[in-house]
Design an enzyme around this catalytic site. Sequence first.
Site, PDB file in Angstrom:
ATOM      1  N   SER A   1       0.857  -1.188   0.000  1.00 13.20           N
ATOM      2  CA  SER A   1       0.000   0.000   0.000  1.00 13.20           C
ATOM      3  C   SER A   1       0.888   1.232   0.000  1.00 13.20           C
ATOM      4  CB  SER A   1      -0.901   0.014   1.237  1.00 13.20           C
ATOM      5  OG  SER A   1      -1.581   1.257   1.361  1.00 13.20           O
TER       6      SER A   1
ATOM      7  N   TYR B   1      -1.591  -0.524  10.382  1.00 15.59           N
ATOM      8  CA  TYR B   1      -1.715  -0.757   8.949  1.00 15.59           C
ATOM      9  C   TYR B   1      -0.495  -0.230   8.192  1.00 15.59           C
ATOM     10  CZ  TYR B   1      -3.715  -0.983   4.272  1.00 15.59           C
ATOM     11  OH  TYR B   1      -3.931  -1.264   2.948  1.00 15.59           O
TER      12      TYR B   1
END
Length: 260
Positions: free
Chosen positions: A142, A155
């Site tokens: 990501s 995350y």
Amino acid sequence: MAAERRLVVITGASSGIGQALAWRYYQAGWNLALMARRTGEIQSWAAQQRIEAGRHAVYQADVASVDSIVAAGQACLATQGVPDVVIANAGISVGVDTAVRGDLDALERVYATNVVGLAATFQPFIAPMRQRGSGRLVGIASVAGIRDLPGHAAYCGSKAAVISHCESLRGELRGSGVQVVTIAPGYIDTPLTRKNRYGMPFLMPADAFADRAFRAIERGVSYRVIPWQMGVVARLLRLLPNALFDRLLVGRPRKHRQAD
């Protein structure tokens, strides 16, 4: 002929990016090995899309459990053979406040799923691919792994670890014929991102992402941010001095915590 079709393994295939990738590969003529905790949802989706029974297999696996995902990989090898592409896509996202004891448990789960789960997804296939002399291992990272944000430590940190792990693995497999591809999505319209309570620039439909990712994987690129605009944004943020970066983020909404 079906026997000549290439095989792709995709984790987290029950929704979102994983499901969009499965459909893109199927349309391109590939056979599918789909892995997820919610196998019933995959089967329902496959029936709705009229995916041929002989062109897909579904494996129940929890990527947060090393034994579970490794067993699914071994079952795939025994049932469908050595795949051409393995996409470690499964992941979870939750906000954390590391001053709260319970949020450390949430952080542990995120790392178990997003980082250890990715490594365990690849593990069963590395030796067979090496022996054959070909294959691609694809880690879905990501842009969040490029620079961290307040309240996003679980995350962002896990995705930074995915980028690093894939980079390390790429060096390990150099010269073996097995390629490692890192795909770093920006904001993709999925059930995961729809929970976000902050702006998502350059938001991209999942099918558009899947098409670009498919083409990048086919070309065997080592690293690709999709969409490219988010790569520019992330690099600019990385270049900002810490003091300026911190001021820019004052008051920014944070990702929902599990307790929320």
